[in-house]
Design an enzyme around this catalytic site. Structure first.
Site, PDB file in Angstrom:
ATOM      1  N   CYS A  86      11.605 -16.314 -27.223  1.00  0.00           N
ATOM      2  CA  CYS A  86      12.152 -16.611 -25.930  1.00  0.00           C
ATOM      3  C   CYS A  86      12.477 -18.017 -25.393  1.00  0.00           C
ATOM      4  CB  CYS A  86      11.401 -15.767 -24.760  1.00  0.00           C
ATOM      5  SG  CYS A  86      11.440 -14.009 -24.748  1.00  0.00           S
TER       6      CYS A  86
ATOM      7  N   CYS B   5       7.361 -16.791 -24.677  1.00  0.00           N
ATOM      8  CA  CYS B   5       6.843 -16.786 -25.890  1.00  0.00           C
ATOM      9  C   CYS B   5       7.708 -17.830 -26.779  1.00  0.00           C
ATOM     10  CB  CYS B   5       6.788 -15.568 -26.724  1.00  0.00           C
ATOM     11  SG  CYS B   5       8.277 -14.732 -26.919  1.00  0.00           S
TER      12      CYS B   5
ATOM     13  N   HIS C 210      12.339  -8.306 -24.962  1.00  0.00           N
ATOM     14  CA  HIS C 210      11.592  -9.093 -24.141  1.00  0.00           C
ATOM     15  C   HIS C 210      12.406  -9.135 -22.716  1.00  0.00           C
ATOM     16  CE1 HIS C 210       8.543 -11.235 -27.098  1.00  0.00           C
ATOM     17  NE2 HIS C 210       8.999 -10.031 -27.504  1.00  0.00           N
TER      18      HIS C 210
ATOM     19  N   GLU D  38      13.243 -11.825 -21.093  1.00  0.00           N
ATOM     20  CA  GLU D  38      14.124 -13.151 -21.158  1.00  0.00           C
ATOM     21  C   GLU D  38      15.331 -12.689 -22.077  1.00  0.00           C
ATOM     22  OE1 GLU D  38       9.848 -15.041 -21.027  1.00  0.00           O
ATOM     23  OE2 GLU D  38      10.863 -13.134 -21.818  1.00  0.00           O
TER      24      GLU D  38
END
Length: 173
Positions: A86, A83, A53, A55
């Site tokens: 993260c 999410c 991801h 992040e």
């Protein structure tokens, strides 16, 4: 131009990299003392890795740059609401501030479904700013999914029975 807009534009540049790879276009930058020390964009399908991801990548790079897992004097800018994974990583990294572009009603854990960033039960809470360059961030994701639906439709009509791609059900990479 406001400082949050300046760095959100940098996060949008990262999101465009994901877009060009056919990934859900989400980008992130981490700023420390006026300098970007971590950048990331969604590469989940490219890397075949759940952890890829925007992040998580940016946190990893920023931690290496600072030489510590604590990112206590940093601000994280992300184009889409984080999410649960993260959001948890942001809390664990002790990042004091997060600036988001658009919300994620299907998978967001910074105010939409849950709000892990501001839970008083945790030993660390995050100051959250929402809606910075919201239209630009939202439009990029909306355009991506419109194009994906059209590609899937074209595949179905050309004989691909399933018509599915690995991104079809993605809300938050």
């Amino acid at each position: 131009m406001d400082i949050h807009e300046k760095y959100m534009k940098e996060a949008l540049k990262q999101a465009k990299k994901a877009y060009l790879l056919g990934e859900v276009p989400i980008g992130c930058v981490i700023v420390h003392e006026g300098k970007i020390i971590g950048r990331g964009y969604n590469r989940r399908n490219t890397d075949k890795n759940t952890l890829s991801h925007a992040e998580i990548t940016a946190i990893h790079k920023a931690s290496k740059k600072i030489g510590d897992w604590r990112l206590e004097n940093c601000t994280l800018y992300v184009t889409l609401e984080p999410c649960q994974m993260c959001s948890g990583a942001i809390v664990q990294a002790r990042i004091p501030e997060v600036v988001m572009g658009c919300m994620n009603p299907k998978a967001g854990c910074a105010g939409s479904i849950l709000n892990l960033l501001e839970m008083p039960q945790f030993n660390h809470q995050v100051k959250v700013t929402r809606g910075v360059l919201e239209k630009e961030c939202s439009n990029m994701i909306t355009t991506f999914f419109k194009e994906l639906r059209q590609k899937n439709k074209d595949r179905k009509t050309s004989g691909n029975i399933s018509g599915k791609t690995s991104e079809e059900e993605t809300s938050c990479p």
